[in-house]
Design a protein around this motif. Sequence first.
Motif, mmCIF file in Angstrom:
data_model
loop_
_atom_site.group_PDB
_atom_site.id
_atom_site.type_symbol
_atom_site.label_atom_id
_atom_site.label_comp_id
_atom_site.label_asym_id
_atom_site.label_seq_id
_atom_site.Cartn_x
_atom_site.Cartn_y
_atom_site.Cartn_z
ATOM 1 N N VAL A 1 0.848 -1.187 0.000
ATOM 2 C CA VAL A 1 0.000 0.000 0.000
ATOM 3 C C VAL A 1 0.886 1.240 0.000
ATOM 4 O O VAL A 1 1.789 1.371 0.829
ATOM 5 C CB VAL A 1 -0.938 -0.002 1.224
ATOM 6 C CG1 VAL A 1 -1.719 1.303 1.296
ATOM 7 C CG2 VAL A 1 -1.889 -1.184 1.160
ATOM 8 N N HIS A 2 0.627 2.110 -0.923
ATOM 9 C CA HIS A 2 1.425 3.313 -1.092
ATOM 10 C C HIS A 2 0.810 4.512 -0.398
ATOM 11 O O HIS A 2 1.499 5.344 0.184
ATOM 12 C CB HIS A 2 1.564 3.589 -2.591
ATOM 13 C CG HIS A 2 2.315 4.825 -2.926
ATOM 14 N ND1 HIS A 2 1.724 5.923 -3.501
ATOM 15 C CD2 HIS A 2 3.617 5.150 -2.777
ATOM 16 C CE1 HIS A 2 2.624 6.880 -3.698
ATOM 17 N NE2 HIS A 2 3.777 6.428 -3.258
ATOM 18 N N LEU A 3 -0.530 4.604 -0.421
ATOM 19 C CA LEU A 3 -1.244 5.786 0.048
ATOM 20 C C LEU A 3 -2.414 5.384 0.930
ATOM 21 O O LEU A 3 -3.165 4.475 0.600
ATOM 22 C CB LEU A 3 -1.771 6.570 -1.163
ATOM 23 C CG LEU A 3 -2.605 7.825 -0.876
ATOM 24 C CD1 LEU A 3 -1.710 8.944 -0.360
ATOM 25 C CD2 LEU A 3 -3.336 8.277 -2.141
ATOM 26 N N THR A 4 -2.557 6.082 2.059
ATOM 27 C CA THR A 4 -3.723 5.921 2.923
ATOM 28 C C THR A 4 -4.459 7.245 3.007
ATOM 29 O O THR A 4 -3.843 8.279 3.270
ATOM 30 C CB THR A 4 -3.327 5.468 4.338
ATOM 31 O OG1 THR A 4 -2.652 4.201 4.266
ATOM 32 C CG2 THR A 4 -4.551 5.332 5.228
ATOM 33 N N ILE A 5 -5.765 7.212 2.791
ATOM 34 C CA ILE A 5 -6.612 8.396 2.961
ATOM 35 C C ILE A 5 -7.363 8.235 4.267
ATOM 36 O O ILE A 5 -8.093 7.246 4.459
ATOM 37 C CB ILE A 5 -7.611 8.557 1.790
ATOM 38 C CG1 ILE A 5 -6.866 8.664 0.460
ATOM 39 C CG2 ILE A 5 -8.489 9.789 2.005
ATOM 40 C CD1 ILE A 5 -6.882 7.400 -0.348
#
Length: 267
Positions: free
Chosen positions: A11-15
């Motif tokens: 996972v690269h990005l967490t919102i």
Amino acid sequence: MMQPAAQDHQVHLTIIIPTYNERENIGLVLWLLHEHLNPYYSELRREAGKPQHSAPCQPSLFWEVVIVDDGSPDGTAEVVRGLQQSKHEIGRNIKLIQRPTKLGLGTAYLAGLEQANGQWIVLMDADLSHHPRYIPKFLQRQAVTGCTVVCGTRYRKGGGVAGWGFSRKLTSRGANQLASTLLGASISDLTGAFRLFRRDHLLQLLDRTTCKGYAFQMEVAVRAQYAGFHVEEVPIIFVDRLYGDSKLGPSEFLGFLRGLLRLFLTL
């Protein structure tokens, strides 16, 4: 400088999205995230020369959403759980944290970070005022500049506000100008809540932040500048909520002024 995830499953990005009574908005926000982030990560894979449809390489595996719901009485959490249990791709990468009552933005972000796998974190609202189409622009600005913080701004060329009356626009502009003058801030939108952070830098900022409510966003931005973090800005159009009630009122504005005075005396 930010690069696409090295491993297909990473996972690269967490919102992180805090919610309170956003039943009418949260489903559309999640759909818009898929509409804008999946093409972005698909394009990164194409540029890297990797196949687009080989499992487990779906673009949605590069990013995730953590929703922190503070006991919404309107059933926001039930809507999210329904999406999680559905067969639709929208529900695949959602995490839900339920808290019994409203405990504040700072603790909501920290709770989200505890469940986040991404090394890059987007903080945004759930009321559709922050359109997900800007997130790829945040990521692109970071990749070009090597910065560790990207702030969405209403107050640079290309930015603006839709749906506000004159008095609210004046209040927001005045609050930002007052804070910038007193605190020596170069960030143009101190009260904005739509931002991208490198994970470790966000943790540092949250650990130091003491303000509550409306002043919280201002303190995070100013502390990022004072810490010497490389901060960039991306113009956004902020759209007033279509559904639900605004969380801002006279008490929040007074809290902002108290927070501003405390920062002026202590920073």
